[in-house]
Design an enzyme around this catalytic site. Sequence first.
Site, short mmCIF file in Angstrom:
data_model
loop_
_atom_site.label_atom_id
_atom_site.label_comp_id
_atom_site.label_asym_id
_atom_site.label_seq_id
_atom_site.Cartn_x
_atom_site.Cartn_y
_atom_site.Cartn_z
N HIS A 14 -3.06 23.30 24.17
CA HIS A 14 -4.23 22.81 23.20
C HIS A 14 -5.48 22.96 23.80
O HIS A 14 -5.48 23.12 25.09
CB HIS A 14 -3.79 21.56 22.57
N CYS A 23 -10.73 18.36 28.84
CA CYS A 23 -9.56 18.92 27.83
C CYS A 23 -10.29 19.97 26.57
O CYS A 23 -9.66 20.37 25.57
CB CYS A 23 -9.02 17.62 27.06
N HIS A 27 -5.44 24.33 27.99
CA HIS A 27 -4.60 23.80 28.79
C HIS A 27 -3.25 23.32 28.27
O HIS A 27 -3.12 23.45 26.96
CB HIS A 27 -5.04 22.66 29.63
N HIS A 29 0.82 21.26 28.49
CA HIS A 29 1.26 19.69 28.83
C HIS A 29 2.84 20.08 28.85
O HIS A 29 3.67 20.91 27.97
CB HIS A 29 1.07 18.77 27.93
N HIS A 68 6.31 25.81 23.35
CA HIS A 68 5.48 27.11 23.96
C HIS A 68 4.60 27.57 22.74
O HIS A 68 4.58 28.90 22.67
CB HIS A 68 6.71 28.18 24.28
N GLU A 123 2.13 12.75 26.83
CA GLU A 123 1.10 13.88 27.34
C GLU A 123 1.41 14.07 28.83
O GLU A 123 1.15 15.37 29.13
CB GLU A 123 -0.18 13.76 26.82
#
Length: 133
Positions: A14, A23, A27, A29, A68, A123
């Site tokens: 996201h 952010c 990137h 998680h 994904h 996260e």
Amino acid sequence: MYKVTREIHFCYGHRLLNYSGKCRHLHGHNGKVEIELYSEKLNELGMVRDFEEIKQVVQVWIDDNLDHNMILCRRDPLIPALEERKERYYLIDENPTAEAISKLIYDYAVSQKLPVSEVRLWETPKSFASYRK
């Protein structure tokens, strides 16, 4: 009050629009979701709900829609480039923060008639957001 919790792991990417920190960049998680269900009484099998049912309802949806995948705000200008490259993405109305994603999963689980009391999205191993009514 009885409660049960099912843990689900998934990977997602996201970025946050109009954000000045790191952010703002794409990137990813390795997320962990905790789906907590509740009931004042147990069913005929002595359960709030079968853990397998939670897996079949929520984990299958997460695997199909979020795992994904890039979770992006509908207003993200990157969307045409992703479409051109036939990349996967999942759009939401707001910035795809951990708070917004936990609410997204909560709303889906409730729409499937699960008695959800709270959804927590980890996260990182040290940071989570949650949503409950």
